[in-house]
Scaffold this active site. Structure first.
Site, PDB file in Angstrom:
ATOM      1  N   PHE A 115       2.444  -9.063  -6.626  1.00 38.31           N
ATOM      2  CA  PHE A 115       2.629  -7.878  -5.779  1.00 38.31           C
ATOM      3  C   PHE A 115       3.627  -6.937  -6.458  1.00 38.31           C
ATOM      4  O   PHE A 115       4.605  -6.509  -5.853  1.00 38.31           O
ATOM      5  CB  PHE A 115       3.115  -8.293  -4.383  1.00 38.31           C
ATOM      6  CG  PHE A 115       2.187  -9.265  -3.700  1.00 38.31           C
ATOM      7  CD1 PHE A 115       1.005  -8.830  -3.123  1.00 38.31           C
ATOM      8  CD2 PHE A 115       2.483 -10.625  -3.655  1.00 38.31           C
ATOM      9  CE1 PHE A 115       0.130  -9.725  -2.514  1.00 38.31           C
ATOM     10  CE2 PHE A 115       1.622 -11.533  -3.048  1.00 38.31           C
ATOM     11  CZ  PHE A 115       0.441 -11.089  -2.464  1.00 38.31           C
ATOM     12  N   ARG A 156       4.941  -3.564  -8.242  1.00 39.50           N
ATOM     13  CA  ARG A 156       4.693  -2.119  -8.315  1.00 39.50           C
ATOM     14  C   ARG A 156       5.163  -1.600  -9.661  1.00 39.50           C
ATOM     15  O   ARG A 156       6.231  -1.993 -10.136  1.00 39.50           O
ATOM     16  CB  ARG A 156       5.488  -1.377  -7.227  1.00 39.50           C
ATOM     17  CG  ARG A 156       5.007  -1.616  -5.835  1.00 39.50           C
ATOM     18  CD  ARG A 156       6.043  -1.178  -4.836  1.00 39.50           C
ATOM     19  NE  ARG A 156       7.252  -2.001  -4.921  1.00 39.50           N
ATOM     20  CZ  ARG A 156       8.354  -1.810  -4.210  1.00 39.50           C
ATOM     21  NH1 ARG A 156       8.423  -0.799  -3.369  1.00 39.50           N
ATOM     22  NH2 ARG A 156       9.400  -2.602  -4.345  1.00 39.50           N
ATOM     23  N   LYS A 185      -4.389 -10.726  -1.546  1.00 39.54           N
ATOM     24  CA  LYS A 185      -4.121  -9.651  -2.515  1.00 39.54           C
ATOM     25  C   LYS A 185      -4.929  -8.391  -2.167  1.00 39.54           C
ATOM     26  O   LYS A 185      -4.401  -7.279  -2.131  1.00 39.54           O
ATOM     27  CB  LYS A 185      -4.456 -10.143  -3.922  1.00 39.54           C
ATOM     28  CG  LYS A 185      -4.445  -9.089  -4.985  1.00 39.54           C
ATOM     29  CD  LYS A 185      -3.046  -8.588  -5.269  1.00 39.54           C
ATOM     30  CE  LYS A 185      -3.075  -7.374  -6.184  1.00 39.54           C
ATOM     31  NZ  LYS A 185      -1.764  -6.873  -6.516  1.00 39.54           N
ATOM     32  N   CYS A 231      -4.472   0.155  -9.863  1.00 41.33           N
ATOM     33  CA  CYS A 231      -4.782  -0.945  -8.930  1.00 41.33           C
ATOM     34  C   CYS A 231      -5.547  -0.547  -7.671  1.00 41.33           C
ATOM     35  O   CYS A 231      -6.604  -1.113  -7.389  1.00 41.33           O
ATOM     36  CB  CYS A 231      -3.488  -1.645  -8.533  1.00 41.33           C
ATOM     37  SG  CYS A 231      -2.611  -2.267  -9.958  1.00 41.33           S
TER      38      CYS A 231
HETATM   39  C1  UGA Z   1       0.325  -1.123  -5.971  1.00 37.91           C
HETATM   40  C2  UGA Z   1       0.953  -1.918  -4.829  1.00 37.91           C
HETATM   41  O1  UGA Z   1       1.957  -1.138  -4.171  1.00 37.91           O
HETATM   42  C3  UGA Z   1       1.593  -3.214  -5.350  1.00 37.91           C
HETATM   43  O2  UGA Z   1       2.084  -3.992  -4.265  1.00 37.91           O
HETATM   44  C4  UGA Z   1       0.518  -4.025  -6.109  1.00 37.91           C
HETATM   45  O3  UGA Z   1       1.062  -5.215  -6.638  1.00 37.91           O
HETATM   46  C5  UGA Z   1      -0.010  -3.179  -7.243  1.00 37.91           C
HETATM   47  O4  UGA Z   1      -0.585  -1.970  -6.697  1.00 37.91           O
HETATM   48  C6  UGA Z   1      -1.050  -4.011  -7.961  1.00 37.91           C
HETATM   49  O5  UGA Z   1      -2.086  -4.340  -7.366  1.00 37.91           O
HETATM   50  O6  UGA Z   1      -0.780  -4.464  -9.079  1.00 37.91           O
HETATM   51  P1  UGA Z   1       1.314   0.593  -7.774  1.00 37.91           P
HETATM   52  O7  UGA Z   1      -0.110   0.918  -8.076  1.00 37.91           O
HETATM   53  O8  UGA Z   1       2.278   0.362  -8.865  1.00 37.91           O
HETATM   54  O9  UGA Z   1       1.383  -0.720  -6.822  1.00 37.91           O
HETATM   55  O10 UGA Z   1       1.856   1.845  -6.982  1.00 37.91           O
HETATM   56  P2  UGA Z   1       2.288   2.258  -5.512  1.00 37.91           P
HETATM   57  O11 UGA Z   1       3.741   2.476  -5.524  1.00 37.91           O
HETATM   58  O12 UGA Z   1       1.725   1.382  -4.467  1.00 37.91           O
HETATM   59  O13 UGA Z   1       1.567   3.697  -5.434  1.00 37.91           O
HETATM   60  C7  UGA Z   1       0.148   3.814  -5.465  1.00 37.91           C
HETATM   61  C8  UGA Z   1      -0.257   5.270  -5.273  1.00 37.91           C
HETATM   62  O14 UGA Z   1       0.021   5.700  -3.941  1.00 37.91           O
HETATM   63  C9  UGA Z   1       0.501   6.245  -6.180  1.00 37.91           C
HETATM   64  O15 UGA Z   1      -0.405   7.216  -6.658  1.00 37.91           O
HETATM   65  C10 UGA Z   1       1.530   6.875  -5.259  1.00 37.91           C
HETATM   66  O16 UGA Z   1       1.915   8.162  -5.637  1.00 37.91           O
HETATM   67  C11 UGA Z   1       0.760   6.893  -3.945  1.00 37.91           C
HETATM   68  N1  UGA Z   1       1.667   6.916  -2.759  1.00 37.91           N
HETATM   69  C12 UGA Z   1       2.483   5.866  -2.510  1.00 37.91           C
HETATM   70  C13 UGA Z   1       1.629   8.007  -1.911  1.00 37.91           C
HETATM   71  O17 UGA Z   1       0.849   8.976  -2.112  1.00 37.91           O
HETATM   72  N2  UGA Z   1       2.461   8.007  -0.815  1.00 37.91           N
HETATM   73  C14 UGA Z   1       3.305   6.977  -0.540  1.00 37.91           C
HETATM   74  O18 UGA Z   1       4.028   7.040   0.490  1.00 37.91           O
HETATM   75  C15 UGA Z   1       3.318   5.884  -1.408  1.00 37.91           C
END
Ligand code: UGA
Length: 448
Positions: free
Chosen positions: A154, A156, A206, A262
């Site tokens: 999990f 980020r 997951k 992801c």
């Molecule tokens: C995501 C999950 O958060 C992790 O828990 C998971 O382990 C990971 O995928 C994975 O499967 O390996 P990540 O892709 O690094 O992590 O990024 P996030 O921080 O979740 O952001 C994903 C997208 O959502 C980004 O484009 C971000 O800008 C967007 N986002 C996030 C928003 O538009 N608003 C928010 O409030 C949060």
């Protein structure tokens, strides 16, 4: 414990390997990429991730980490084999299992005593059972005992080291007490709740998490669009929602849509295997189509503004601030900024971009987008500034200095990081996500 990580120079594999090594386990990170292995031996990291350099230094100091391409040797040495190879998406949405298959066959050929094979990579539900069969079929030493365990990650991007060292939970999917016991021992130094379950449920956890996160974002993006249409202010709406403990205010920022390697990939995979299993996936499809709509909305708004400006498209200068899919990374995979660029390129406008971490785009953008070395070069003579990534430095933009360099004062803030009143005071036309031209706040201000 003695652990081998296959795919040990990749994003998940390296964080996992080093994280386990600093917890005192003897870890061997294996990879087929000799250059990356040689680099790591000389402290050169193949990826940028905050805190990873320190983790590498600490593991080396403890002498608990080894990097090698010699998979068979590493597997024989270890009690636990973790598989953290890539599982990219295929055009159909199905998961490309070639790297996993190769790794499992390698394990089957090398094991000569009881081992636990842990699948860390994100794999379709049912992979654990399939992996057991595959290993059995390819065992060099027939009858040797082994167990397969699912232990999803999990992590980020940008926070992966912290997420690994201080997990909110550790999920262990196994079907024997022996395997569960070994993985519990592996993680006994971590301060986190352990969820032990069967392999299938663990694999499902997951996808359920990533699909929920994506659903939450598509939900708030839709609420933002509705707010905009009816004249509500999304900041107030989220503030009001956040006090409900069942909802909370985290992971609820509207934006240009979720990107990265992801969320999109995992939902597509989930849709694919869920359908094959006969399940209904209408909600998940809606989550993806809502997400794709975010950049389309921005592109549509830009077209409307160009029309209002009355300038030919080829004379319109667009400045894009932020290219990576989120702040804190240089990762362009599935980045909404890239998606928007592809739509803007079709309009024939002039595009200049700046990102603190990204210095080049894809080959296809070589002649259509200039990636500038500094923010002001990107902003110069712009008619429209579009903020695509929530980098802290964009929050602090000197709007007055910016105003002097541009041709027309329009900011499209797809991350809602700039205060609308501050932008308006500096003389900008401000467009956020979920913020109507006459927000409730302004209507109230006017009424007072
Ligand atoms: C995501 C999950 O958060 C992790 O828990 C998971 O382990 C990971 O995928 C994975 O499967 O390996 P990540 O892709 O690094 O992590 O990024 P996030 O921080 O979740 O952001 C994903 C997208 O959502 C980004 O484009 C971000 O800008 C967007 N986002 C996030 C928003 O538009 N608003 C928010 O409030 C949060």
């Amino acid at each position: 414990m003695k652990v081998t990580v296959i795919g040990g120079t990749g994003y998940i594999g390296l964080v996992t390997g080093l994280g386990l090594a600093v917890h005192g386990n003897e870890v061997i990170c294996v990879d087929i990429d000799q250059t990356k292995i040689d680099g790591l031996k000389q402290d050169i990291l193949p990826i940028y991730e905050r805190g990873l350099d320190e983790l590498l230094a600490e593991a080396k100091e403890l002498a608990t980490i080894t990097f090698t391409t010699a998979a068979e040797f590493a597997i024989r040495q270890s009690d636990i084999i973790m598989i953290a190879v890539g599982t990219p998406a295929m055009a159909s949405g199905a998961t490309d299992m070639r790297q996993i298959t190769t790794a499992l066959k390698q394990v089957a050929q090398a094991i000569d005593r009881y081992k636990v094979i842990v699948i860390k990579s994100t794999v379709p539900v049912g992979t654990g059972a399939w992996a057991k069969q595959l290993i059995k079929q390819h065992l060099k030493k027939p009858g040797v005992a082994f167990d397969v365990v699912s232990n999803p990650e999990f992590l980020r991007e940008g926070k992966a080291v912290k997420d690994f060292l201080h997990p909110e939970r550790i999920v262990i999917g196994a079907d024997t007490k022996r395997a569960t016991g070994m993985i519990k021992t592996l993680y006994h130094t971590f301060d986190a709740p352990l969820i032990t379950t069967d392999i299938t449920s663990s694999e499902m956890i997951k996808y359920a998490c990533n699909a929920y996160l994506a659903t939450r974002l598509s939900y708030i993006n839709e609420i933002a669009e509705i707010s905009e249409c009816v004249g509500a202010d999304i900041h107030s709406v989220i503030a009001g929602m956040s006090y409900d403990n069942r909802i909370g205010g985290h992971y609820l920022n509207p934006g240009p849509g979720f990107g990265g390697p992801c969320l999109n990939k995992d939902i597509n995979a989930l849709i694919h295997f869920a359908q094959q299993a006969g399940a209904d996936v209408n909600l998940l499809r809606a989550v993806l189509s809502r997400n794709a709509r975010q950049t389309k909305n921005i592109s549509h708004y830009v077209s409307q503004q160009i029309q209002a400006l009355g300038i030919a498209n080829e004379n319109v200068n667009i400045c894009l601030l932020g290219l990576s899919f989120k702040a804190g990374t240089d990762d362009l995979r599935n980045s909404p900024a890239v998606d928007l660029i592809d739509q803007l390129v079709e309009k024939g406008v002039v595009i200049k971009a700046y990102d603190p971490a990204v210095k080049a785009l894809y080959k296809r953008h070589a002649t259509t987008v200039s990636v500038c070395d500094d923010l002001f070069s990107a902003v110069d003579q712009a008619h429209i500034i579009i903020i695509m990534t929530e980098w802290p430095q964009f929050k602090q933009l000197d709007l007055n200095a910016l105003k002097k360099r541009i041709k027309y004062p329009l900011i499209v803030d797809t991350r809602n990081i700039i205060n609308v009143h501050r932008a308006q005071l500096a003389g900008f036309v401000y467009k956020g996500i979920g913020i109507a031209d006459r927000s409730a706040l302004e209507i109230m201000d006017a009424a007072l």
